[in-house]
Design an enzyme around this catalytic site. Sequence first.
Site, PDB file in Angstrom:
ATOM      1  N   GLY A   1     -30.271   0.634 -20.285  1.00 16.95           N
ATOM      2  CA  GLY A   1     -29.043   0.168 -20.943  1.00 16.95           C
ATOM      3  C   GLY A   1     -27.982  -0.241 -19.932  1.00 16.95           C
TER       4      GLY A   1
ATOM      5  N   SER B   1      -1.334  -0.833 -14.144  1.00 21.63           N
ATOM      6  CA  SER B   1      -2.727  -1.057 -14.549  1.00 21.63           C
ATOM      7  C   SER B   1      -3.077  -0.265 -15.800  1.00 21.63           C
ATOM      8  CB  SER B   1      -3.671  -0.646 -13.425  1.00 21.63           C
ATOM      9  OG  SER B   1      -3.482  -1.481 -12.318  1.00 21.63           O
TER      10      SER B   1
ATOM     11  N   GLY C   1     -34.078   4.683 -19.498  1.00 18.02           N
ATOM     12  CA  GLY C   1     -33.386   3.770 -20.403  1.00 18.02           C
ATOM     13  C   GLY C   1     -32.698   2.707 -19.573  1.00 18.02           C
TER      14      GLY C   1
ATOM     15  N   CYS D   1      -8.972  -9.419 -15.670  1.00 18.59           N
ATOM     16  CA  CYS D   1      -9.315  -9.131 -17.066  1.00 18.59           C
ATOM     17  C   CYS D   1      -8.154  -8.455 -17.799  1.00 18.59           C
ATOM     18  CB  CYS D   1     -10.579  -8.288 -17.154  1.00 18.59           C
ATOM     19  SG  CYS D   1     -10.514  -6.818 -16.156  1.00 18.59           S
ATOM     20  N   ASN D   2      -7.203  -7.918 -17.053  1.00 15.05           N
ATOM     21  CA  ASN D   2      -6.092  -7.217 -17.701  1.00 15.05           C
ATOM     22  C   ASN D   2      -4.787  -7.997 -17.730  1.00 15.05           C
ATOM     23  OD1 ASN D   2      -7.305  -4.852 -18.560  1.00 15.05           O
ATOM     24  ND2 ASN D   2      -7.218  -3.973 -16.518  1.00 15.05           N
TER      25      ASN D   2
ATOM     26  N   GLN E   1      -7.721  -7.996  -6.024  1.00 16.67           N
ATOM     27  CA  GLN E   1      -7.548  -9.137  -6.937  1.00 16.67           C
ATOM     28  C   GLN E   1      -6.264  -9.902  -6.619  1.00 16.67           C
ATOM     29  OE1 GLN E   1      -7.838  -6.794 -10.508  1.00 16.67           O
ATOM     30  NE2 GLN E   1      -9.955  -7.404 -10.895  1.00 16.67           N
TER      31      GLN E   1
ATOM     32  N   GLU F   1      -5.660   2.205 -10.396  1.00 19.17           N
ATOM     33  CA  GLU F   1      -6.988   1.630 -10.124  1.00 19.17           C
ATOM     34  C   GLU F   1      -6.907   0.741  -8.873  1.00 19.17           C
ATOM     35  OE1 GLU F   1      -8.148  -1.665 -10.735  1.00 19.17           O
ATOM     36  OE2 GLU F   1      -6.527  -2.586 -11.855  1.00 19.17           O
ATOM     37  N   PRO F   2      -7.882   0.863  -7.991  1.00 17.57           N
ATOM     38  CA  PRO F   2      -7.766   0.206  -6.693  1.00 17.57           C
ATOM     39  C   PRO F   2      -8.140  -1.275  -6.683  1.00 17.57           C
ATOM     40  CG  PRO F   2      -9.734   1.574  -6.761  1.00 17.57           C
ATOM     41  CD  PRO F   2      -9.062   1.723  -8.086  1.00 17.57           C
ATOM     42  N   GLN F   3      -8.894  -1.744  -7.682  1.00 19.23           N
ATOM     43  CA  GLN F   3      -9.397  -3.124  -7.633  1.00 19.23           C
ATOM     44  C   GLN F   3      -8.271  -4.162  -7.622  1.00 19.23           C
ATOM     45  OE1 GLN F   3     -10.592  -0.828  -9.710  1.00 19.23           O
ATOM     46  NE2 GLN F   3     -12.725  -0.599  -9.062  1.00 19.23           N
TER      47      GLN F   3
END
Lengths: 271, 449
Positions: free
Chosen positions: B219, B135, B217, B76-77, B146, B140-142
């Site tokens: 959400g 990042s 909630g 996504c980045n 990826q 960030e570890p993801q």
Amino acid sequence: MVLPLHLTAVGAYLAAWVVQLRGFRVRRAGRQGVELYVMAAAAAVHLTALIVFSFDTRTIPLVGLGPASSSLALIIVVVFLLTSSGAEARPAGLFVLPCVLLLLVEAIAVGLQPVARQTAFREPWFAFHVTSIFIGYAGLLLASAAALMYLMQFRALKRKQFGSVFRFFPSLDALEGLNRVGLLIGFPALSLGLLAGWSFTLTYGRGLALGDPEVVLGIVSWLAYLTAIASRRRRRWRGRRAAFVSAGAFAVTVTAYVVLRLTLTASGFFL
Amino acid sequence: MSEATPPPGPKVGSDRDPARERSLASPVLEVIGLSHRTAPIEVRERFHVGYSRLEKLLAALTGSEQISECVVLSTCNRTEYYCTVSAPQEAERKVLDMMAQQADLDVDEIRPLLYRHRDYDAVVHLFRVVSGLDSLVLGEPQIQGQVGEAYRQSSGCVPGSVGAVLHRLFQAALSTGGRVRAQTRLAHGSASFPAAAVELARKVFGSLEGRRALVVGAGEMGELTLKVLRNEGLDVALVASRRLERACDASRRVGGKAVPYANVWERLNQVDLVVACTAAPHPILTAEQVDSARPGGSPLVLLDIALPRNIAPEVGDLAEVFLYNIDDLQRVVEEAVEARAEERPAAEAIVADHADQFWHWYVARQAGPLIRLLRERAEEIQAREIDGVLRRLEGVSEEDRERIRMASRASLHKILHVPTVTLRDLASGLSGPELLDRVRRLLLDGGRD
């Protein structure tokens, strides 16, 4: 040989404390528990120093202010290492190590010489009596360190201060556990030690000398401990209230020690 | 698009063996892409390459003469094309065409959004990406997973799209990311709202295993937070919403249990943690409600992630109650990001170390065929010259002739030893490919331009 080994141990304990202080400053626990390894190494040197002392003087290092302070410091470290192998409890060293250093400096300052005492003070059960009481004090110190950290972490969480205390100190749950462990180790040990001491006086045909500062300190500490345990057991106090009582128990013990030393003893035999 | 000066291409001579020349030519390692640094999300999403499209795209790229290997990293980045190419300019044009086609834009339109790194810079770029240094949220570890997934997908869907160079490059990259995470604290701390929520809860409860939560909630944010908490071992999750069917849907997704909203606060004494995220315009939980539901109870963590706030601020004054709102979570995130930034130099040093190691291998791999060619050429000349001399000599036995040939060959090897070792050493420097290209031209053209 005894003095250089003690000085080495002091240096190593100091190094472990500096590692912890640095961790506190940069808001994270030391990597791979390096301070625990340093403490373990220091404890090994410290133990060697006390063994050498025993061989040199042919006395157990539990009689006299200097040797007894050194032994108490070692027992505190051993109890801490045994109960804090889990990563969460390690930061308690931040509070435990200064006490250890203080005791060692005191031991070195007053001198690590044997004290001429009666033969009774060389008997094994005397060693048991003193060692048990020392384990009791070590447990109480650990419990109060955990309690103090609990109160600080509680305050940080309540006030939403996400700084060094929040990052470096363990969770409230872990600190509560460490407090409980300290009390559970310390109270039985202190009780056993006091019972052994009482038996000792009876064996030698003496009554319980309530004016003896050592006896007074023992009873005050035991009562303080009892209050901390009872508040947990009977009143089911947990968390902050339990932490307050534990910290209070330690404060009472330390205050009693200081007052007794300043007002009641001139002999220097009293620990 | 930022561009590096391309190395001079080989001069094609009339007496050359093109097949041999191609085998000797240094492939160029190149990355072309765009990321959160160069394009906003509405642009980035147009370049995203899903698995369904990857096969066709890789087949088209690696099927061309200019591109021998290719891995597409699309998150996504960022969307990045890692290629080994023989003709950089043509290859770049090919990649740009594909990207423009994917985004349904003109090449000239996308050019300002893109960056390009070549050779050593491309290696460093990938190693920084996989380490989380590039990042959006530092460390960030993801991204580690990826990158690994992109490598596996690219090598799996089109055979041959990942050859020796990219295989080694991505293995080295994953190893770099692993070392950065193991040896620095770049990925430590909570750098997102859900992670901050977990950290706060853990600072109270230690492990979250066996703890119970109530989400009020249904959400998106509440659900996301609950998912993260569930991953941490949270035991029972109760989900309440004014519309029960929404609570049922959300609880199914996170593996919780829907409860009616009407008497939800009576359940406060059954839970350790509450996440409030309703759209109510006023507080729905007051200090009196908490106090009556949990008289002198055990610790309770309340996460109010709604705006306007759902929980009255006075609730936080109750003993053993820890109340946090969005601003508090934001502060935890900021603290973590600040702490991570302190680890940047150590992480960069690890990246540089691994990039140097890879570069050494990469250039040594390219130097090998050239050194073989250098030796072959020298041996050809030596054999020709010595045979000419021997033909003119008379009265020399065959045994002595062989001795002369051997002595000549030995001298040649001794003479060539230092130049070949030096060439290998110099080639591993940053200008290695350029040097190798010059040597190649020297050997193939005699140094003529």
